[in-house]
Design a protein around this motif. Structure first.
Motif, PDB file in Angstrom:
ATOM      1  N   LYS A 105      -4.261 -40.118 -21.082  1.00 13.21           N
ATOM      2  CA  LYS A 105      -5.585 -39.596 -20.730  1.00 13.21           C
ATOM      3  C   LYS A 105      -5.539 -38.476 -19.688  1.00 13.21           C
ATOM      4  CE  LYS A 105      -7.510 -44.133 -21.605  1.00 13.21           C
ATOM      5  NZ  LYS A 105      -7.919 -45.392 -20.991  1.00 13.21           N
ATOM      6  N   ASN A 106      -4.517 -38.459 -18.854  1.00 15.61           N
ATOM      7  CA  ASN A 106      -4.454 -37.484 -17.764  1.00 15.61           C
ATOM      8  C   ASN A 106      -3.431 -36.374 -17.995  1.00 15.61           C
ATOM      9  OD1 ASN A 106      -6.434 -38.836 -16.215  1.00 15.61           O
ATOM     10  ND2 ASN A 106      -4.883 -40.315 -15.571  1.00 15.61           N
ATOM     11  N   GLY A 107      -2.812 -36.333 -19.163  1.00 12.56           N
ATOM     12  CA  GLY A 107      -1.859 -35.274 -19.473  1.00 12.56           C
ATOM     13  C   GLY A 107      -0.577 -35.322 -18.659  1.00 12.56           C
ATOM     14  N   GLU A 108      -0.160 -36.524 -18.258  1.00  9.45           N
ATOM     15  CA  GLU A 108       1.034 -36.641 -17.420  1.00  9.45           C
ATOM     16  C   GLU A 108       2.305 -36.260 -18.176  1.00  9.45           C
ATOM     17  OE1 GLU A 108       1.477 -40.061 -14.921  1.00  9.45           O
ATOM     18  OE2 GLU A 108      -0.662 -40.109 -14.475  1.00  9.45           O
TER      19      GLU A 108
ATOM     20  N   ILE B  25       6.886 -32.579 -18.554  1.00 11.98           N
ATOM     21  CA  ILE B  25       7.694 -31.643 -19.333  1.00 11.98           C
ATOM     22  C   ILE B  25       7.703 -30.264 -18.659  1.00 11.98           C
ATOM     23  CG2 ILE B  25       7.880 -30.421 -21.553  1.00 11.98           C
ATOM     24  CD1 ILE B  25       8.755 -33.368 -21.647  1.00 11.98           C
ATOM     25  N   GLU B  26       6.550 -29.821 -18.176  1.00 12.78           N
ATOM     26  CA  GLU B  26       6.471 -28.534 -17.480  1.00 12.78           C
ATOM     27  C   GLU B  26       7.357 -28.528 -16.229  1.00 12.78           C
ATOM     28  OE1 GLU B  26       2.313 -27.812 -16.795  1.00 12.78           O
ATOM     29  OE2 GLU B  26       1.921 -27.425 -18.925  1.00 12.78           O
ATOM     30  N   LYS B  27       7.369 -29.631 -15.511  1.00 13.82           N
ATOM     31  CA  LYS B  27       8.215 -29.722 -14.309  1.00 13.82           C
ATOM     32  C   LYS B  27       9.693 -29.597 -14.678  1.00 13.82           C
ATOM     33  CE  LYS B  27       5.131 -30.846 -11.095  1.00 13.82           C
ATOM     34  NZ  LYS B  27       4.873 -30.071  -9.901  1.00 13.82           N
TER      35      LYS B  27
ATOM     36  N   ALA C 239       4.874 -43.828 -15.106  1.00 15.09           N
ATOM     37  CA  ALA C 239       4.131 -45.033 -14.748  1.00 15.09           C
ATOM     38  C   ALA C 239       2.634 -44.913 -15.006  1.00 15.09           C
ATOM     39  CB  ALA C 239       4.380 -45.404 -13.285  1.00 15.09           C
ATOM     40  N   GLY C 240       2.094 -43.711 -14.952  1.00 14.95           N
ATOM     41  CA  GLY C 240       0.668 -43.523 -15.201  1.00 14.95           C
ATOM     42  C   GLY C 240       0.255 -43.814 -16.633  1.00 14.95           C
ATOM     43  N   LEU C 241       1.215 -43.895 -17.544  1.00 10.51           N
ATOM     44  CA  LEU C 241       0.918 -44.179 -18.945  1.00 10.51           C
ATOM     45  C   LEU C 241       1.066 -45.662 -19.284  1.00 10.51           C
ATOM     46  CD1 LEU C 241       1.449 -41.091 -18.910  1.00 10.51           C
ATOM     47  CD2 LEU C 241       2.434 -41.346 -21.161  1.00 10.51           C
ATOM     48  N   TYR C 242       1.522 -46.456 -18.336  1.00 15.05           N
ATOM     49  CA  TYR C 242       1.861 -47.854 -18.602  1.00 15.05           C
ATOM     50  C   TYR C 242       0.707 -48.680 -19.171  1.00 15.05           C
ATOM     51  CZ  TYR C 242       3.337 -52.670 -17.901  1.00 15.05           C
ATOM     52  OH  TYR C 242       3.625 -53.991 -18.091  1.00 15.05           O
ATOM     53  N   ASN C 243      -0.441 -48.648 -18.534  1.00 12.12           N
ATOM     54  CA  ASN C 243      -1.544 -49.527 -18.950  1.00 12.12           C
ATOM     55  C   ASN C 243      -1.975 -49.326 -20.399  1.00 12.12           C
ATOM     56  OD1 ASN C 243      -1.750 -50.968 -16.561  1.00 12.12           O
ATOM     57  ND2 ASN C 243      -3.168 -49.505 -15.654  1.00 12.12           N
TER      58      ASN C 243
ATOM     59  N   PRO D 238       2.673 -42.623 -10.913  1.00  8.50           N
ATOM     60  CA  PRO D 238       1.479 -42.020 -11.524  1.00  8.50           C
ATOM     61  C   PRO D 238       1.097 -40.766 -10.746  1.00  8.50           C
ATOM     62  CG  PRO D 238       1.162 -44.380 -11.210  1.00  8.50           C
ATOM     63  CD  PRO D 238       2.436 -44.003 -10.493  1.00  8.50           C
ATOM     64  N   TYR D 239       0.676 -39.740 -11.439  1.00  3.26           N
ATOM     65  CA  TYR D 239       0.356 -38.474 -10.796  1.00  3.26           C
ATOM     66  C   TYR D 239      -0.726 -38.679  -9.736  1.00  3.26           C
ATOM     67  CZ  TYR D 239      -0.238 -33.496 -10.203  1.00  3.26           C
ATOM     68  OH  TYR D 239      -0.281 -32.232  -9.675  1.00  3.26           O
ATOM     69  N   GLY D 240      -0.419 -38.312  -8.498  1.00  2.00           N
ATOM     70  CA  GLY D 240      -1.370 -38.407  -7.397  1.00  2.00           C
ATOM     71  C   GLY D 240      -1.439 -39.777  -6.740  1.00  2.00           C
TER      72      GLY D 240
END
Length: 131
Positions: free
Chosen positions: A21-24, A29-31, A66-70, A95-97
């Motif tokens: 949902k947040n494009g992590e 990949i960009e990083k 980790a932000g994609l886990y749930n 998770p981002y932020g």
């Protein structure tokens, strides 16, 4: 970078993906792409639970965002099982932020890293010593 310090290894990574949902995934990949002196490729399977020995034996690291886990627990659990079976180090990206990560993921990670590109690359290169 000094010529003697050059790392010519091409790292074969699995990067967790799925509902994002947040494009992590894209941000991650960009990083990694921003570090032009880091050589890598991504291995992807439609089902990590059935991917098999030939697929996992050539993987160097598993990156869990980790932000994609749930929203992707089944995929994460399949990747954790594969990491344990094939002794592949897990790099856990916060998770981002946010600072907190799910405890179940923290227990399985060789290392936990934030979103600094240099730290991400260093953790990938150094994690082989942490398993």
């Amino acid at each position: 970078m000094f010529e003697d310090d050059r790392d010519d290894k091409i790292y074969n990574l699995i990067i967790s993906n799925g509902t994002d949902k947040n494009g992590e995934y894209r941000q991650f990949i960009e990083k990694v792409y921003s570090k032009t002196d880091f050589l890598w490729k991504e291995s992807i399977s439609s089902s990590y639970s059935t991917a098999g020995d030939a697929f996992f034996q050539k993987v160097d690291r598993i990156i869990l965002l980790a932000g994609l886990y749930n929203d992707n627990k089944d995929t994460f659990h399949d990747l954790i099982e594969a990491a344990e079976k094939y002794e592949i180090p897990i790099i856990l990206v916060r998770p981002y932020g946010l600072e907190e990560v799910p405890e179940i993921l923290e227990e399985k990670a060789a290392t936990i890293v934030g979103w600094n590109a240099n730290c991400i690359i260093d953790s990938i290169k150094d994690s082989i010593d942490m398993i």
